[in-house]
Scaffold this motif. Sequence first.
Motif, short mmCIF file in Angstrom:
data_model
loop_
_atom_site.label_atom_id
_atom_site.label_comp_id
_atom_site.label_asym_id
_atom_site.label_seq_id
_atom_site.Cartn_x
_atom_site.Cartn_y
_atom_site.Cartn_z
N LEU C 128 0.81 -1.20 0.00
CA LEU C 128 0.00 0.00 0.00
C LEU C 128 0.86 1.26 0.00
N ALA C 160 -0.29 11.79 2.31
CA ALA C 160 0.16 10.41 2.14
C ALA C 160 1.01 9.99 3.35
N LEU C 162 0.95 11.21 6.41
CA LEU C 162 0.10 11.07 7.60
C LEU C 162 -0.68 9.77 7.55
N ASP C 163 -0.90 9.30 6.33
CA ASP C 163 -1.67 8.06 6.16
C ASP C 163 -0.87 6.85 6.60
N LEU C 166 -1.61 5.20 9.85
CA LEU C 166 -2.98 4.70 9.82
C LEU C 166 -3.05 3.41 9.01
N VAL C 167 -2.28 3.37 7.91
CA VAL C 167 -2.23 2.16 7.09
C VAL C 167 -1.67 1.00 7.91
N PHE C 169 -1.45 0.59 11.14
CA PHE C 169 -2.30 0.13 12.23
C PHE C 169 -3.49 -0.66 11.71
N SER C 170 -4.16 -0.11 10.71
CA SER C 170 -5.39 -0.77 10.27
C SER C 170 -5.08 -2.16 9.72
N ILE C 171 -3.98 -2.28 8.96
CA ILE C 171 -3.66 -3.59 8.41
C ILE C 171 -3.22 -4.54 9.52
N TRP C 173 -4.10 -4.48 12.74
CA TRP C 173 -5.25 -4.89 13.55
C TRP C 173 -6.12 -5.86 12.76
N PHE C 174 -6.26 -5.60 11.46
CA PHE C 174 -7.03 -6.50 10.61
C PHE C 174 -6.42 -7.90 10.63
N HIS C 178 -7.67 -11.61 11.62
CA HIS C 178 -7.73 -12.67 10.62
C HIS C 178 -6.31 -13.15 10.32
#
Lengths: 279, 224, 236
Positions: C128, C160, C162-163, C166-167, C169-171, C173-174, C178
């Motif tokens: 990503l 980008a 700052l993202d 967030l990228v 963490f979200s991946i 935690w996802f 799973h």
Amino acid sequence: MRWSVVARNNCCAIWSRAEPSRVSTPPASSPNGSPGGGPSLGLSIQINEVEKRYGMRLALRGVTLSIAAGECVALVGHNGSGKTTLLKIAAQLTRPSRGKIAFHAGENPISLEEVKNRVGLVGHHTLLYEELTAEENLIFFAKLFGLENPPGKAREALQPVGLSGRATDLVRTFSRGMRQRLSIARALLASPGLLLLDEAGTGLDPEGQQWLGAAIKRLRDSGCTILMSTHGRNETQGAVTRAIRLDGGKITHDSGPGGDPHKILVMAAVRDSGEESAS
Amino acid sequence: MTLARAAGVILSKELRTEFRSRELLGTTVVFVLIVIVLFSFTFNPTSSESRRFGPGLLWLAFLFAGSLMLQSSFVREQTNDTLAALRLAPIDPFSILAGKMAANFLFLLLVEVILLPVFAVLYNVAILPVLGPLLVVLALGTIGLAATGTVFSAVAAQARLRELLLPLLLLPVLAPVLIASTEATVGILRDPSELSLVWLTFLFCFDVVFLTAAWMVGEYLLEE
Amino acid sequence: MATEAQAQQTGRAVISVPSIALVFLLLAAASYGALIWSPTENTMGLVQRIFYFHVSSAWSGFVSFVLVFIGSIAYLRTRALKWDWLSVASAEVGVAFFTIVLVTGPIWAKPVWGIWWTWDARLTSSFLLWVLFVSYLVLRTLVDEPERRALVSAVFGIFAALDIPLVYFSIWWFRTQHPQPVIGDGGKLDSRMGWVLLLTWAAMLGVMTVLIRLRYRLEALRAEVDAYRMEASRNA
């Protein structure tokens, strides 16, 4: 920060046939008024060594210019000579790459933010929303300028430009001439001390141009400073007190504050018509 | 004029313009509908499969629709150079962005709310019992989409190929929103009490971060 | 004079021979360490050695993108184009490093797991981030005017960057919700492996620095040429 009662009285005087010079002004209670009374409508502009670059292209090169309050200045020159860029800088739509621009009301300097309240621009494009009615457009801009009673101001503004009958029609249905007139009404909503016109006469028929010329004259008489770019010789130039010619981003001729602008205007008209017949 | 007030004036102008023609809203609704229908051909929409795959596809559809629809926000201001008129006004430049962000948020939310029942019917997903939490997720995700999308459409407006560029810029940046919203929605549909606080807080943080970033640097995009 | 100032800046960006030699040395040492000196891992065998380069490239790419963030902010505050040069140089080098990550991942995965790709946290995040900064570079090709390009790139670059957390963490935690086979793992690390990893990190950071400086210099030279052309047209 809001425009004083002085200006509003003057604005009404412009549009009614009353003599503007007879408008009485309240004594120095007005925040923007000069102490000695009298309309302090017009702004003066000082442009110092201004340069504007767009990528590789120099639109303006080292332009230095001083325009006094109440002058009616015509900018002439072919397309690409820098007229529109100069007007944009005066309107603060764009910042100079180098150099400075400053504004004064009478003796007092005005901050660039404050100046925005007092400038009206009629540009190449109409700056109007096609999907709104004439009235809605004016109400919208009146609100953005923080004017009181926006619907009232909008109705007032439509009258002198002869569009009161079309107030509730979508701008999309307007002819070129009507859009131009509405655009002018929009520029004059906040009773500006500085009016910038970028070839405002194009698109108007001779009658329209005559009307515009007369309107400019009335504005000038009431003290408003006017900076207009024109092409060729037309009816809108009647009130001009000074002419400046731009070529390749530089000032080549300037009739000066007290001088006679007509020579430069005629010369420009000849050149422009020469170009037209050549192309 | 205060920022909030100016943004409010611009918001009401955007709403008035759009609701007069409704063409953007209508087209976007139809587009999302088409995507939803097409997605149904890619797997067997039984109830349990739908609950697993459906939310992701729905959010993807919203993101695609958003990235197509948001472009018009600034393209409309280019017709008669009305953006210049806005910049001439004595208002904080950010209020122009803020007003548009708010308008885009409302438009997108409206599209989503219209299509949610359609999705529920076509994919056999029960949304009524979990409508509340679902709307919260929708709102938080859409704020991120609208805020970022409005800023990026101002970016794309200055470049070539802007219709292609906006999705290119927007979709990667919104990947976290896609993940979070999808996971939160899946959780809710599986078990209403499973409202994931982690994902909701995450979405909230995303929104705060990007709204703040937009406030700090967004206005530079409007300069000439 | 604008052009002289720019010439000075370009001059300052010259790469010195000693620094290139140092980086070469580090890289040689790291390669030796990774390929020969470090012990062979029990379960994965020889192919595990690629892990050193895989992980250190990810780190260097990450640092490059932080530089994009810094350059973008600095440009917006100072409007000095040299920060834009830093941003584009760092973005390109970052994309290169993440390409290494994305290529070494499957090279590792195939012999060990039998599959080319798994959507594990590190690999997915790298992908990503790679896409994000490729978008940044695409944006730059679509704007011609230098100042405008610098401005829009800076704004997008900030968003980008700052993202990035967030990228991640979200991946992450996802993935914890799973779970999947993890590619980016080095297996059990003994102390020799730890040293080699550190060495490879240093080497990769050195390579990153050299590449960014070279690219920065290229951009600075281009701007100098443009400035001379501008002078010429002004005096014409």
